[in-house]
Design a protein around this motif. Structure first.
Motif, PDB file in Angstrom:
ATOM      1  N   GLY A   1     -61.442  -6.845   5.053  1.00 54.37           N
ATOM      2  CA  GLY A   1     -61.954  -6.186   3.787  1.00 54.37           C
ATOM      3  C   GLY A   1     -61.029  -6.967   2.718  1.00 54.37           C
ATOM      4  O   GLY A   1     -61.417  -6.273   1.724  1.00 54.37           O
ATOM      5  N   GLN A   2     -60.556  -8.034   2.820  1.00 54.83           N
ATOM      6  CA  GLN A   2     -59.897  -8.777   1.735  1.00 54.83           C
ATOM      7  C   GLN A   2     -60.879  -9.853   1.525  1.00 54.83           C
ATOM      8  O   GLN A   2     -60.887 -11.137   1.283  1.00 54.83           O
ATOM      9  CB  GLN A   2     -58.764  -9.546   2.410  1.00 54.83           C
ATOM     10  N   PHE A   3     -61.818  -9.119   0.743  1.00 57.31           N
ATOM     11  CA  PHE A   3     -63.001 -10.186   0.300  1.00 57.31           C
ATOM     12  C   PHE A   3     -62.726 -11.204  -0.674  1.00 57.31           C
ATOM     13  O   PHE A   3     -63.315 -12.299  -0.802  1.00 57.31           O
ATOM     14  CB  PHE A   3     -64.354  -9.257   0.015  1.00 57.31           C
ATOM     15  N   VAL A   4     -61.781 -10.713  -1.650  1.00 59.22           N
ATOM     16  CA  VAL A   4     -61.515 -11.636  -2.739  1.00 59.22           C
ATOM     17  C   VAL A   4     -60.822 -12.865  -2.279  1.00 59.22           C
ATOM     18  O   VAL A   4     -61.135 -14.080  -2.419  1.00 59.22           O
ATOM     19  CB  VAL A   4     -60.701 -10.910  -3.772  1.00 59.22           C
ATOM     20  N   GLU A   5     -59.992 -12.590  -0.992  1.00 56.88           N
ATOM     21  CA  GLU A   5     -59.160 -13.736  -0.826  1.00 56.88           C
ATOM     22  C   GLU A   5     -60.310 -14.507   0.256  1.00 56.88           C
ATOM     23  O   GLU A   5     -59.857 -15.500   0.231  1.00 56.88           O
ATOM     24  CB  GLU A   5     -58.012 -13.073   0.158  1.00 56.88           C
ATOM     25  N   ALA A   6     -60.896 -13.755   0.731  1.00 51.95           N
ATOM     26  CA  ALA A   6     -61.951 -14.391   1.960  1.00 51.95           C
ATOM     27  C   ALA A   6     -62.901 -15.401   1.137  1.00 51.95           C
ATOM     28  O   ALA A   6     -62.909 -16.484   1.416  1.00 51.95           O
ATOM     29  CB  ALA A   6     -62.879 -13.466   2.480  1.00 51.95           C
ATOM     30  N   ARG A   7     -63.045 -15.062  -0.108  1.00 50.38           N
ATOM     31  CA  ARG A   7     -64.069 -15.917  -0.881  1.00 50.38           C
ATOM     32  C   ARG A   7     -63.343 -16.955  -1.375  1.00 50.38           C
ATOM     33  O   ARG A   7     -63.694 -18.208  -1.410  1.00 50.38           O
ATOM     34  CB  ARG A   7     -64.567 -15.206  -2.008  1.00 50.38           C
ATOM     35  N   LYS A   8     -62.005 -16.966  -1.779  1.00 51.75           N
ATOM     36  CA  LYS A   8     -61.107 -18.100  -1.913  1.00 51.75           C
ATOM     37  C   LYS A   8     -60.999 -19.218  -0.989  1.00 51.75           C
ATOM     38  O   LYS A   8     -61.201 -20.229  -1.199  1.00 51.75           O
ATOM     39  CB  LYS A   8     -59.731 -17.557  -2.486  1.00 51.75           C
ATOM     40  N   VAL A   9     -60.478 -18.736   0.125  1.00 49.18           N
ATOM     41  CA  VAL A   9     -60.632 -19.375   1.357  1.00 49.18           C
ATOM     42  C   VAL A   9     -62.079 -20.186   1.402  1.00 49.18           C
ATOM     43  O   VAL A   9     -62.062 -21.337   1.994  1.00 49.18           O
ATOM     44  CB  VAL A   9     -60.186 -18.703   2.410  1.00 49.18           C
ATOM     45  N   ARG A  10     -62.997 -19.169   1.659  1.00 44.36           N
ATOM     46  CA  ARG A  10     -64.475 -20.161   1.605  1.00 44.36           C
ATOM     47  C   ARG A  10     -64.548 -21.039   0.722  1.00 44.36           C
ATOM     48  O   ARG A  10     -65.124 -22.275   0.876  1.00 44.36           O
ATOM     49  CB  ARG A  10     -65.390 -18.973   1.706  1.00 44.36           C
ATOM     50  N   ASP A  11     -64.010 -20.837  -0.566  1.00 43.54           N
ATOM     51  CA  ASP A  11     -64.530 -21.777  -1.390  1.00 43.54           C
ATOM     52  C   ASP A  11     -63.578 -22.947  -1.531  1.00 43.54           C
ATOM     53  O   ASP A  11     -64.047 -23.975  -1.527  1.00 43.54           O
ATOM     54  CB  ASP A  11     -63.905 -21.386  -2.841  1.00 43.54           C
ATOM     55  N   GLU A  12     -62.407 -22.822  -0.791  1.00 45.29           N
ATOM     56  CA  GLU A  12     -61.607 -24.041  -0.351  1.00 45.29           C
ATOM     57  C   GLU A  12     -62.342 -24.852   0.733  1.00 45.29           C
ATOM     58  O   GLU A  12     -62.221 -26.067   0.708  1.00 45.29           O
ATOM     59  CB  GLU A  12     -60.255 -23.522   0.121  1.00 45.29           C
ATOM     60  N   LEU A  13     -62.679 -23.915   1.701  1.00 44.78           N
ATOM     61  CA  LEU A  13     -63.378 -24.775   2.652  1.00 44.78           C
ATOM     62  C   LEU A  13     -64.625 -25.406   2.162  1.00 44.78           C
ATOM     63  O   LEU A  13     -64.648 -26.594   2.593  1.00 44.78           O
ATOM     64  CB  LEU A  13     -63.874 -23.613   3.760  1.00 44.78           C
ATOM     65  N   VAL A  14     -65.384 -24.966   1.358  1.00 44.09           N
ATOM     66  CA  VAL A  14     -66.546 -25.556   0.796  1.00 44.09           C
ATOM     67  C   VAL A  14     -66.268 -26.930   0.032  1.00 44.09           C
ATOM     68  O   VAL A  14     -66.632 -27.974   0.147  1.00 44.09           O
ATOM     69  CB  VAL A  14     -67.389 -24.744  -0.242  1.00 44.09           C
ATOM     70  N   ARG A  15     -64.942 -26.747  -0.745  1.00 45.48           N
ATOM     71  CA  ARG A  15     -64.462 -27.999  -1.476  1.00 45.48           C
ATOM     72  C   ARG A  15     -64.023 -29.201  -0.413  1.00 45.48           C
ATOM     73  O   ARG A  15     -64.100 -30.336  -0.689  1.00 45.48           O
ATOM     74  CB  ARG A  15     -63.334 -27.409  -2.374  1.00 45.48           C
ATOM     75  N   SER A  16     -63.208 -28.491   0.354  1.00 48.70           N
ATOM     76  CA  SER A  16     -62.595 -29.523   1.240  1.00 48.70           C
ATOM     77  C   SER A  16     -63.434 -30.135   2.390  1.00 48.70           C
ATOM     78  O   SER A  16     -62.998 -31.145   2.774  1.00 48.70           O
ATOM     79  CB  SER A  16     -61.265 -28.983   1.879  1.00 48.70           C
TER      80      SER A  16
END
Lengths: 210, 430
Positions: free
Chosen positions: B387-402
């Motif tokens: 349920g940590q969606f904010v954090e999940a999005r952050k990691v997803r963004d990192e994934l997309v970037r990297s």
């Protein structure tokens, strides 16, 4: 039970296997959630579908829910995101409609207009205003509409709205200001007068006007 | 209080979000500032006009029914204390149409059994509104033969011996044709292997077990990468064949083995009656986990405790997260990944997410983009499951970037967030 349990206590009890606790949550939130979706979508049937879907997702997600998040925020986050999905689907399905495009070339969240279904037991002014209000709401850009409804109807504080939709609080507040201003103008243009408004239930806070 | 500050707080004032002292400060400024007074009045007028927005509307009668049914079924399913009859299938499985919570297809899965109210899994499927089409378990009638001499007897016993085979769950997002092809191939392999094993010479009094090995983590995917960490079926089958031989030697009576790879648990599953496709008809028990690397990471009593005590929905979280995360800092990437997976299967999603992120950083240093990207994708999945969606999005963004080129990992992350995801258009400030 001497004291009413908080949402979070109820959800924790449900996690421990007490289905009655979930029932209490459902009873507590069915109308507010349905109302939220109805105002967002302007369509009873869709609102009901998405409200059910929201609760079903709560059921599914309950085992993994952690106490750190408020239940209410979680509930409305899911509902709000379902609205966004719905708009995406509608967008693909949309026939060419004159006002289908929103302001920035972006489609509105929904195109449906409110059905009839006015409750005769409600005040005459309210019954007259509600369809106008719904129309005004649907004319708002989706971003403003969701902020307005989350704050005004669902009672979610600005900070939590910001978390829910992933923007900062100032953005939320500026959307709220735009929404209030646009609604005020639209309703005034539609002939919603001060005295009609006075018949409405008090907004609760800040009614005293100098 | 300055004019700008006050003006900024008018909304909070109107909605009662300020504490008393702060509210008084703003009011004081407003009383002496015509501009603020005007704005406050406009806000209040708008709120009065829009007041009917708050009138509650009721959904139609019967609205609750489906929800309550689902809620009760879930509570029952999750809270059934009779763990002797519950298996926890670890790995990326979607057993017998029981819908693995879409929130985390790799998380703990419990299947009820033994002649209990059988609609449970049906209801659970309804909960998800999804279909058993992706069912990844197949019941295969027994290759558990008493002996070759007792073939007839075994044939009679067939009704009581089933093997549950595990294949990676197919994600809904994967092209369905691809999925079907994959499933068919996997099934063909299984069937072929089953007959091989069943037909192989076996010492008297020995039973033949077939283990299906599921590599839950692979570095070089061949074929279709399924649902995040599913691994691919063909490799599973190859390993399974090898395992089958090994395990035949160690075969225990009346037992079939479903082995999930990479340090996950081994399950013994015995079906009592041939209720095809119905998971609730069998009696399921757990065998001793095989000795695998990193098994000692989780204290043995944890497993025992899970078996013996009634478990609340969140029970698996008892697994000591902090200690685990710390202990693994010094390990190599594959070990960290295995631990992440284990934490994930125990339901410790936040720990798992952190370990996956650590592992991703390690893989990055090894220039293994593909595995690094997958680790991040798993972290997104775990955070979503928690349920940590904010954090999940952050990691997803990192994934997309990297790792913009790692399409399947990106897709897995997107799937994990699809419940709560927001289109870019509506989250950008206006």
């Amino acid at each position: 039970m001497a004291q009413e349990r908080t949402d979070e206590e109820l959800l924790a009890a449900y996690q421990q296997g007490d289905p009655g606790a979930f029932e209490s949550l459902l009873r507590r939130y069915r109308a507010p959630l349905f109302t939220f979706l109805l105002r967002m979508l302007g369509d009873r049937e869709k609102a009901e579908d998405l409200a059910q879907e929201t609760f079903l997702r709560i059921v599914k997600g309950a085992p993994d829910w952690e106490h750190r998040a408020r239940f209410q925020t979680w509930l409305f986050t899911i509902a709000r995101n379902l609205c966004v999905d719905q708009s995406r689907r509608d967008r693909f399905r949309r026939a060419d409609s004159l006002d289908a495009e929103g302001k920035d070339g972006e489609p509105p969240m929904v195109e449906s207009v409110p059905g009839p279904g006015i409750d005769p037991e409600r005040g005459a002014a309210s019954a007259r205003i509600r369809p106008l209000l719904q129309k005004a709401l649907l004319s708002l850009p989706a971003e403003q509409r969701e902020v307005f409804i989350l704050r005004e109807q669902a009672g979610v504080p600005f900070r939590e709205i910001a978390e829910m939709i992933g923007v900062n609080e100032n953005t939320v507040k500026s959307r709220m200001r735009y929404a209030l201003e646009a609604l005020r103008k639209a309703l005034a243009a539609a002939g919603v007068s001060e005295e009609a408004a006075a018949e409405e239930p008090a907004p609760g806070v800040g009614l005293g006007r100098a | 209080m300055t004019h700008a500050e006050s003006r900024d707080l008018l909304l909070e004032l109107a909605y009662g979000e300020l504490d008393a002292a702060r509210a008084a400060e703003v009011e004081r400024h407003v009383s002496s500032c015509p501009e603020c007074r005007e704005e406050k009045a406009a806000l209040e007028e708008a709120r009065r006009m829009a007041a009917p927005v708050r009138e509650l509307e009721e959904p139609s009668p019967g609205f609750d029914d489906r929800i309550l049914r689902a809620a009760r079924a879930q509570a029952q399913l999750e809270h059934d204390g009779n763990v002797g009859e519950v298996i926890e299938v670890t790995g990326s499985v979607r057993p017998l149409g029981v819908d693995v919570a879409r929130i985390d297809a790799h998380g703990p899965v419990k299947t009820r059994s033994a002649g209990r109210r059988r609609p449970l899994w049906v209801v659970r499927t309804a909960v998800a509104g999804s279909v058993a089409a992706a069912a990844a378990l197949a019941l295969v009638v027994g290759n558990t033969l008493e002996t070759r001499r007792n073939a007839e007897k075994a044939a009679a016993a067939r009704s009581s011996d089933f093997e549950i085979r595990v294949q990676p769950a197919a994600p809904q997002a994967v092209d369905s044709a691809l999925r079907e092809a994959e499933a068919k191939k996997g099934q063909d392999d299984l069937d072929r292997k089953a007959s091989e094993v069943a037909g192989a010479p076996a010492p008297p009094q020995e039973k033949n077990d077939v283990g299906v090995h599921l590599p839950l983590r692979k570095r070089a995917p061949s074929g279709v990468r399924i649902q995040g960490s599913g691994g691919d079926a063909s490799e599973s089958q190859a390993k399974a064949a090898a395992n089958a031989k090994k395990e035949r030697a160690a075969a225990v009576e009346n037992r079939s083995v479903v082995q999930a790879g990479g340090g996950a648990l081994t399950q013994k599953v015995t079906e009592e009656k041939p209720s095809e496709g119905n998971p609730s008809g069998g009696k399921l028990s757990r065998s001793t986990p095989p000795a695998v690397p990193l098994r000692d990471v989780e204290p043995p009593q944890t497993v025992a405790a899970r078996q013996e005590t009634p478990r609340p929905m969140a029970g698996a979280k008892a697994y000591a997260p902090a200690a685990t995360a710390e202990a693994h800092r010094s390990l190599e990437a594959p070990a960290v990944e295995a631990n992440a997976q284990q934490a994930r299967h125990a339901g410790n999603y936040r720990v798992a997410a952190q370990l996956y992120r650590d592992a991703a950083a390690m893989r990055q240093r090894e220039n293994d983009s593909s595995t690094a990207a997958w680790n991040l994708a798993h972290a997104v999945e775990c955070l979503s499951a928690a349920g940590q969606f904010v954090e999940a999005r952050k990691v997803r963004d990192e994934l997309v970037r990297s790792y913009p080129a790692e399409a399947s990992a990106l897709a897995a992350a997107a799937r994990a967030l699809r419940e709560v995801d927001v289109p870019a258009a509506s989250s950008s400030p206006r």
